[in-house]
Design a protein around this motif. Structure first.
Motif, PDB file in Angstrom:
ATOM      1  N   GLN A   1      -3.394   2.924  -5.962  1.00 30.63           N
ATOM      2  CA  GLN A   1      -4.094   3.354  -4.774  1.00 30.63           C
ATOM      3  C   GLN A   1      -4.141   4.878  -4.730  1.00 30.63           C
ATOM      4  OE1 GLN A   1      -2.360   1.745  -1.176  1.00 30.63           O
ATOM      5  NE2 GLN A   1      -4.222   0.583  -0.783  1.00 30.63           N
TER       6      GLN A   1
ATOM      7  N   ALA B   1      -7.126   9.249   7.382  1.00 30.80           N
ATOM      8  CA  ALA B   1      -6.378   8.762   6.214  1.00 30.80           C
ATOM      9  C   ALA B   1      -7.160   7.696   5.473  1.00 30.80           C
ATOM     10  CB  ALA B   1      -5.038   8.188   6.671  1.00 30.80           C
ATOM     11  N   TRP B   2      -6.734   7.439   4.237  1.00 31.09           N
ATOM     12  CA  TRP B   2      -7.445   6.444   3.421  1.00 31.09           C
ATOM     13  C   TRP B   2      -6.577   5.890   2.297  1.00 31.09           C
ATOM     14  CZ3 TRP B   2      -8.724  11.603   3.827  1.00 31.09           C
ATOM     15  CH2 TRP B   2      -8.345  12.409   2.745  1.00 31.09           C
ATOM     16  N   GLY B   3      -7.026   4.782   1.766  1.00 23.49           N
ATOM     17  CA  GLY B   3      -6.462   4.213   0.545  1.00 23.49           C
ATOM     18  C   GLY B   3      -7.645   3.782  -0.299  1.00 23.49           C
TER      19      GLY B   3
ATOM     20  N   TYR C   1      -3.939  -0.091  12.284  1.00 25.79           N
ATOM     21  CA  TYR C   1      -3.382   1.261  12.406  1.00 25.79           C
ATOM     22  C   TYR C   1      -4.409   2.367  12.529  1.00 25.79           C
ATOM     23  CZ  TYR C   1      -3.683  -0.036   7.470  1.00 25.79           C
ATOM     24  OH  TYR C   1      -4.088  -0.558   6.274  1.00 25.79           O
TER      25      TYR C   1
ATOM     26  N   ASN D   1     -10.672   1.970   1.849  1.00 27.44           N
ATOM     27  CA  ASN D   1     -10.485   1.648   3.259  1.00 27.44           C
ATOM     28  C   ASN D   1      -9.958   2.922   3.908  1.00 27.44           C
ATOM     29  OD1 ASN D   1      -9.764   0.461   5.703  1.00 27.44           O
ATOM     30  ND2 ASN D   1      -8.036  -0.700   4.834  1.00 27.44           N
TER      31      ASN D   1
ATOM     32  N   HIS E   1       0.865  -1.186   0.000  1.00 26.49           N
ATOM     33  CA  HIS E   1       0.000   0.000   0.000  1.00 26.49           C
ATOM     34  C   HIS E   1       0.899   1.232   0.000  1.00 26.49           C
ATOM     35  CE1 HIS E   1      -0.259  -0.546   4.691  1.00 26.49           C
ATOM     36  NE2 HIS E   1       0.952  -0.274   4.294  1.00 26.49           N
TER      37      HIS E   1
ATOM     38  N   ARG F   1       0.415  -6.569  -4.625  1.00 27.54           N
ATOM     39  CA  ARG F   1      -0.041  -7.568  -3.651  1.00 27.54           C
ATOM     40  C   ARG F   1      -0.090  -8.939  -4.282  1.00 27.54           C
ATOM     41  NH1 ARG F   1      -4.903  -4.532  -0.382  1.00 27.54           N
ATOM     42  NH2 ARG F   1      -3.640  -2.690   0.025  1.00 27.54           N
TER      43      ARG F   1
ATOM     44  N   THR G   1       0.502   3.612   1.945  1.00 36.86           N
ATOM     45  CA  THR G   1       0.505   4.197   3.284  1.00 36.86           C
ATOM     46  C   THR G   1       1.953   4.329   3.771  1.00 36.86           C
ATOM     47  OG1 THR G   1      -1.520   2.917   3.492  1.00 36.86           O
ATOM     48  CG2 THR G   1      -0.849   4.119   5.424  1.00 36.86           C
TER      49      THR G   1
HETATM   50  N1  PHE Z   1      -3.576   0.951   3.693  1.00 38.63           N
HETATM   51  C1  PHE Z   1      -4.981   0.680   3.597  1.00 38.63           C
HETATM   52  C2  PHE Z   1      -5.209  -0.347   2.469  1.00 38.63           C
HETATM   53  O1  PHE Z   1      -4.348  -0.568   1.695  1.00 38.63           O
HETATM   54  C3  PHE Z   1      -5.753   1.928   3.292  1.00 38.63           C
HETATM   55  C4  PHE Z   1      -5.726   2.866   4.445  1.00 38.63           C
HETATM   56  C5  PHE Z   1      -4.831   3.891   4.468  1.00 38.63           C
HETATM   57  C6  PHE Z   1      -6.603   2.713   5.486  1.00 38.63           C
HETATM   58  C7  PHE Z   1      -4.779   4.757   5.540  1.00 38.63           C
HETATM   59  C8  PHE Z   1      -6.601   3.572   6.527  1.00 38.63           C
HETATM   60  C9  PHE Z   1      -5.690   4.580   6.579  1.00 38.63           C
HETATM   61  O2  PHE Z   1      -6.272  -0.914   2.379  1.00 38.63           O
END
Ligand code: PHE
Length: 571
Positions: free
Chosen positions: A451, A533-535, A491, A513, A406, A437, A408
């Motif tokens: 992403q 945060a998100w992905g 996290y 997510n 990811h 992945r 992240t």
């Molecule tokens: N790293 C998570 C994923 O790959 C996405 C995510 C990023 C979720 C930051 C929460 C916070 O699914």
């Protein structure tokens, strides 16, 4: 020259071959060309005129005849066409000294003016593949198997399959399966409990598939070959089918009349050139009209890939929302990919089942104090009530390199201050980048995908801020019905998965997510404010916006080219 040559006195240096009239042209027609005194307008390197459609003007330079003026390629095509014999566009282009595409365009334009008739025929062609050609030389695998079987006496009684295959000339690997499957299908014999018997009456020399294949390789017509046989060759990948439209052209009565009365190349200019501008002639020349409605051959130019277009759009939207772009390594230390994210080292996602480990030396430039703080978060937790994982934590493990699963990892690098120095709230960052992945490929999973990573650092953020950001973001793509589902990430707390409804199947598909980073993540990084945060998956967003039902239509070897050519990224 029999006096039927089209004279070029426009003075341009295009110099195509001299054209000769076709023998069946009504006799005595001469194509005239009046020189209006215009100096060369089209430079030598310019290709054929773009398009100029209708007759430009009917001039009456001669009091007895009305001569039609047409753009030069049309005059050339008209002269090359016959009233009595169908001519293909390729056959017209050659004597007319013009490119086939120009000829095609001219043909359509002349047809629209009623000067030509065009008949269209759908032609199906079969081209032997490399494998097909090989079999013409070596024999089909099933034929080789049959011959070996007969040599081994399998026409008298069952013989061990291994023995026959071993004796068959060059039959190994995939060819064995191909041979066995077709041997049975064609009734060359039977295969039972590892033994093979050959039908003594079978005649592989008269095999319709082998004959059709040989005919194709010899370039012979296959008109009398049963369609079923050709289809079978295609399904065996021994031949490829190509459908195309063949166009044949004849002069119409109006075309013949026009030629008799005389057709001349219009002294028109189809584009403005630097020469025209510098010489001042642009003021005197007559510009050709463009017929934007004329049929023209479809031209497949290069185009930006749907995903790339979507990525660009996502970047625009996020920049518009005040975000800055992050950048960083695709292959990174597990420290940045997982440890900073409070992912326990024995988490299933950290095994070789999920991640692509790289056989490269470990990272050596990690900030020591950050490594200590991350280790302490894993072992003891963070804060007065904190608790760690009570599981082993190894620095070597953290330093190992893998392809990031990811992006992240980028957020960790930026939030730690490592990438661009300490950041004070408020801050907004994003990236639209590739991740890797070790998934199983299916309609919604690829082994590498894009992403849309993002985070906002500010005081007192709440889940409403997180949800509102997504609503605002997805609205830019016309997606107004996203749904949230509580989720778990090591996290973030709380965490949410995002879902969107597929426009055609109506299915809810996971599109992302997200969550609020935990203290166990933020505290070692030295961040004191809140971070949401998100992905999000770019491919899934593209599925929702384009209606693609299978992610593999978007990229990879199975991608649907037609779809990629025509899909529109709407926003
Ligand atoms: N790293 C998570 C994923 O790959 C996405 C995510 C990023 C979720 C930051 C929460 C916070 O699914």
């Amino acid at each position: 020259m029999c006096g039927l040559r089209v004279q070029h006195n426009t003075g341009n240096a295009r110099g195509g071959p001299a054209r000769q009239s076709r023998p069946d042209r009504p006799r005595g027609i001469r194509t005239v060309h009046t020189d209006s005194g215009v100096t060369p307008a089209i430079p030598a390197q310019s290709s054929e005129p773009l398009t100029s459609g209708r007759p430009v003007a009917l001039t009456t330079t001669d009091t007895t005849h009305t001569q039609m003026q047409l753009p030069e390629p049309q005059v050339a095509v008209l002269n090359a066409a016959s009233a009595t014999e169908e001519t293909s566009i390729e056959q017209l282009a050659e004597p007319a000294g013009i490119e086939p595409e120009t000829a095609t365009r001219a043909v359509f334009e002349l047809r629209d003016q009623g000067l030509l008739e065009v008949t269209e025929r759908e032609v199906v062609e079969y081209e032997p593949t490399h494998e097909g050609r090989t079999y013409v030389e070596t024999g089909l695998p099933e034929t080789r198997l049959y011959r070996a079987a007969v040599d081994a006496g399998a026409d008298q009684g069952a013989v061990s399959m291994g023995q026959v295959i071993g004796a068959a000339d060059g039959l190994d690997g995939d060819a064995v399966d191909i041979a066995l499957a077709n041997f049975g299908r064609k009734g060359y014999g039977t295969i039972e409990s590892g033994e093979l018997s050959a039908d003594p009456d079978a005649d592989p020399d008269a095999d319709p598939e082998a004959e059709a294949l040989a005919a194709l390789v010899a370039g012979a017509g296959v008109d009398d070959v049963a369609a079923g046989v050709l289809d079978r060759l295609v399904s065996r990948s021994l031949a490829a089918r190509r459908d195309r439209t063949e166009r044949a052209v004849t002069l119409s009565d109006a075309g013949v009349t026009a030629l008799m009365e005389g057709v001349e190349a219009a002294e028109t200019v189809d584009r403005l050139t630097p020469e025209l501008l510098t010489s001042g002639e642009w003021d005197d020349v007559e510009f050709a009209e463009y017929n934007v409605e004329a049929d023209a051959p479809a031209v497949q130019g290069g185009t930006t890939h749907v995903l790339r277009q979507t990525a660009e759009r996502v970047k625009d939207v996020l920049v518009g929302m005040g975000f800055q772009e992050m950048d960083g390594p695709h292959a990174d230390a597990d420290f940045w990919i997982n440890d900073c994210l409070f992912m326990p080292q024995d988490h299933p996602a950290r095994t070789h089942w999920d991640r692509f480990a790289l056989d490269t030396p470990p990272i050596d430039d990690l900030p020591d104090d950050l490594v200590d703080r991350v280790e302490s978060a894993h072992r003891e937790g963070v804060g007065a009530d904190g608790d760690g994982y009570h599981s082993p934590w190894s620095e070597d493990f953290a330093r190992a390199i893998a392809l990031r699963g990811h992006t992240t990892s980028l957020s960790m690098r930026y939030l730690s201050g490592e990438q661009v120095g300490e950041l004070d709230p408020p801050q907004r960052f994003f990236s639209v980048e590739k991740v890797y992945r070790n998934d199983t490929l299916d309609a919604t999973h690829l082994l590498e995908f894009f992403q849309i990573e993002g985070w906002v650092m500010a005081e007192d953020l709440s889940v409403r801020d997180l949800m509102g950001t997504f609503v605002e973001f997805y609205e830019q793509f016309g997606i107004t019905d996203i749904q949230f589902k509580p989720h778990y990430n090591p996290y973030t707390e709380p965490s949410f998965e995002l879902f969107g409804r597929h426009p055609t199947t109506g299915e809810l598909i996971e599109i992302g997510n997200s969550g609020m980073f935990r203290d166990e993540v933020l505290s070692p990084l030295g961040v004191e404010s809140d971070v949401m945060a998100w992905g999000l998956a770019l491919e899934r967003l593209a599925m929702l916006t384009t209606g693609a039902e299978d992610i593999r239509d978007l990229h990879g070897t199975l991608a649907d080219l037609e779809f990629l050519r025509s899909a529109e990224v709407t926003y």
